[in-house]
Design an enzyme around this catalytic site. Structure first.
Site, mmCIF file in Angstrom:
data_model
loop_
_atom_site.group_PDB
_atom_site.id
_atom_site.type_symbol
_atom_site.label_atom_id
_atom_site.label_comp_id
_atom_site.label_asym_id
_atom_site.label_seq_id
_atom_site.Cartn_x
_atom_site.Cartn_y
_atom_site.Cartn_z
ATOM 1 N N LYS A 4 -3.604 9.807 17.533
ATOM 2 C CA LYS A 4 -4.013 11.033 18.229
ATOM 3 C C LYS A 4 -3.274 11.199 19.555
ATOM 4 O O LYS A 4 -3.874 11.485 20.595
ATOM 5 C CB LYS A 4 -5.526 11.051 18.464
ATOM 6 C CG LYS A 4 -6.368 11.005 17.204
ATOM 7 C CD LYS A 4 -6.240 12.277 16.386
ATOM 8 C CE LYS A 4 -7.155 12.264 15.177
ATOM 9 N NZ LYS A 4 -7.010 13.478 14.349
ATOM 10 N N GLY A 27 0.827 -1.198 0.000
ATOM 11 C CA GLY A 27 0.000 0.000 0.000
ATOM 12 C C GLY A 27 0.859 1.244 0.000
ATOM 13 O O GLY A 27 2.088 1.183 -0.005
ATOM 14 N N GLU A 70 -0.464 -2.452 -6.919
ATOM 15 C CA GLU A 70 -1.340 -1.457 -7.557
ATOM 16 C C GLU A 70 -0.577 -0.213 -7.966
ATOM 17 O O GLU A 70 -0.771 0.322 -9.049
ATOM 18 C CB GLU A 70 -2.460 -1.052 -6.594
ATOM 19 C CG GLU A 70 -3.302 -2.204 -6.139
ATOM 20 C CD GLU A 70 -3.821 -1.983 -4.732
ATOM 21 O OE1 GLU A 70 -5.047 -1.947 -4.582
ATOM 22 O OE2 GLU A 70 -3.013 -1.816 -3.803
ATOM 23 N N GLY A 73 2.129 5.074 1.529
ATOM 24 C CA GLY A 73 2.356 5.733 2.808
ATOM 25 C C GLY A 73 3.760 5.519 3.329
ATOM 26 O O GLY A 73 4.566 4.776 2.760
ATOM 27 N N GLY A 118 -7.494 -1.514 -2.910
ATOM 28 C CA GLY A 118 -7.247 -2.875 -3.367
ATOM 29 C C GLY A 118 -6.807 -3.816 -2.279
ATOM 30 O O GLY A 118 -6.461 -4.974 -2.567
ATOM 31 N N ASN A 129 -10.856 7.058 3.242
ATOM 32 C CA ASN A 129 -10.554 7.019 1.808
ATOM 33 C C ASN A 129 -11.305 5.911 1.087
ATOM 34 O O ASN A 129 -11.877 6.126 0.033
ATOM 35 C CB ASN A 129 -9.051 6.834 1.575
ATOM 36 C CG ASN A 129 -8.233 8.003 2.078
ATOM 37 O OD1 ASN A 129 -8.719 9.124 2.144
ATOM 38 N ND2 ASN A 129 -6.995 7.745 2.441
#
Length: 504
Positions: free
Chosen positions: A408, A269, A294, A271, A388, A384
């Site tokens: 947080k 993914g 992806e 990030g 996938g 979001n």
């Protein structure tokens, strides 16, 4: 007059300004747009369309559209149309703040869907008629074939199914993209389907170009603008610790004989954690790797350039401005190692399972039993979308989900008694990783999984609370297979909403 970018005479004759092309899109239409994670989206027509919608609303006229894309796009598309109230319905994945706010306010209907299923839903007729496709390309060949841009996404499907087509020819996209794509035209509807003949991530099973019926092309718009791509923060200590746990796990699997030293095709993914994992593979001395994923972001581009990843298959590039510079500078090298495909192929369940992909994706939260929430805050507000991750989690050789153990500033535990929304069930999750450690959930019962998750993934501030919940659930729950206290299972989320912290 034709030129190198628009070499088909009839299509060159259909050049027009963006506002004239936007005028061909009427209220209520379903529009398939190119774009995937900020790459390859149309730059001019959506903005002109937004101005047209704004003017219509100023006259008191209704003007809303159904917008279908590959994944997230950019402020010039999703943001511009959402801001003027021009989107009635949107799928599949999005990341624009303006769009997200309107979805969560109930002003836009949003369908979250596995990216690998979008094209087949369109072909099955589940998404209705597609009136117009607006597709960015890098060029038009003399015979009318299209040189794809920096993303492929669902462009093949939109071009095939749309009644009318608007092409944006972006001169900013490097000519060296020509030859990097593999567009497969062998898919079919049931019961006529045949196995997809791809055995290795680098296999080319299609052709380098997209096809379109020239008679459907109603406008060609010339643009010269960069993709809107963001920068990810460099990996911090938390990300590096997560990456370290995962890399050591891979070493353990190699020693156990379950993985080869070259691993299996990687899916990653986006990030900073994903980039940290890729950097960890380099630091760990791994080599001879492949990727079937992806998107290719900076961390993966670095490994490709260094030869650590020998072949990478994806549907889009998702690079920082610096990454784009490297890509363009060395594009002749990258074209030999990168294959960009339609997302119906890059995310196809059959291929993910056949290749045995190692899936590494982020998450919002996980619960004691291994269920994962990837998309929602407190069960109700979309962030979001699932993207996938489910395509790979359900079908891959290993499904790994990663996240810091708190968010947080420690007010939120990402390990909770019960997730507030389920995107990936316990049956599709093999490994959970936080900076605290790694929980291998394979071959374990629910209660065994809970003990692993508490011991290895939970933050020390929340570990006693989770243990207390689990102990009381073992004692007091109606069933002992997956023990829960239903009156408390979501109380942590409610406490956060009430007080700003999950801590009692």
């Amino acid at each position: 007059m034709t030129d190198a970018r628009i070499a088909h005479p009839a299509l060159a004759a259909r050049r027009m300004p963006a506002d004239e092309a936007a005028a061909l899109i009427a209220p209520g239409m379903t529009v398939g747009m190119s774009g995937f994670t900020g790459a390859g989206y149309p730059k001019a027509v959506p903005q002109a369309l937004a101005q047209r919608i704004l003017a219509a609303h100023g006259r008191g006229e209704a003007f809303g559209l159904r917008i279908l894309t590959g994944a997230s796009t950019a402020p010039e598309l999703d943001g511009a149309l959402a801001k003027v109230g021009g989107i009635d319905f949107r799928l599949p994945y999005q990341s624009d703040p303006e769009l997200r706010a309107r979805i969560n306010a109930g002003l836009i209907e949003y369908m979250d869907i596995h990216l690998g299923q979008v094209a087949q839903y369109a072909w099955f007729g589940f998404l209705g008629r597609i009136d117009v496709a607006v597709i960015e390309v890098a060029g038009i060949l003399p015979d009318g074939r299209l040189v794809p841009s920096t993303s492929v996404g669902n462009n093949k499907t939109w071009l095939d199914l749309a009644d009318k087509v608007v092409l944006e020819v972006n001169r900013r996209q490097p000519p060296g993209l020509d030859g990097m794509h593999d567009i497969y035209y062998g898919t079919a509807l049931p019961p006529e389907r045949k196995p997809i003949p791809l055995l290795h991530p680098g296999d080319r099973i299609g052709e380098p170009y997209l096809k379109v019926d020239p008679a459907k092309v109603v406008a060609v718009v010339e643009t010269d603008g960069p993709d809107r791509l963001g920068r990810f923060a460099p990996p911090d200590e938390t990300s590096r610790r997560i990456a370290g746990h995962l890399v050591e796990f891979f070493r353990h699997e190699i020693r156990a004989g379950r993985l080869h030293e070259h691993l299996l095709p990687l899916q990653s993914g986006v990030g900073n954690i994903a980039n940290a994992v890729l950097a960890g593979l380099r630091e760990g001395g791994f080599g001879g790797l492949t990727a079937f994923t992806e998107v290719i972001q900076d961390g993966m581009l670095d490994l490709i350039g260094e030869g650590i990843i020998q072949t990478a298959s994806a549907t889009a590039l998702s690079l920082s401005p610096e990454g784009v510079e490297r890509f363009v500078r060395d594009i002749d090298t990258y074209r030999k190692r990168i294959v960009l495909r339609p997302q119906e192929i890059s995310n196809h369940a059959e291929l993910v399972r056949r290749l045995g992909c190692i899936a590494m994706n982020g998450m919002v939260e996980a619960d004691l039993y291994g269920n994962v929430n990837s998309t929602h805050v407190a069960g109700t507000s979309i962030i979001n979308g699932i993207g996938g991750s489910g395509d790979f989690a359900r079908n891959g050789f290993l499904s790994c989900f990663v996240t810091p153990s708190t968010a947080k500033g420690g007010a939120i535990s990402t390990i909770v008694p019960m997730v507030s929304h389920v995107d990936h069930t316990e049956h599709d999750v093999a490994v959970l990783v936080t900076e605290q450690g790694l929980a291998d959930l394979r071959g374990l019962s629910p209660k065994q999984r809970a003990r692993q998750v508490i011991a290895h993934c939970a933050h020390p501030d929340y570990r006693p609370l989770l243990q207390d919940y689990f102990d009381r659930a073992l004692r007091d729950s109606r069933g002992k297979h997956t023990p829960h206290l239903l009156n408390e299972a979501l109380s942590w989320h409610q406490r956060y909403l009430d007080t700003g912290s999950m801590k009692p």
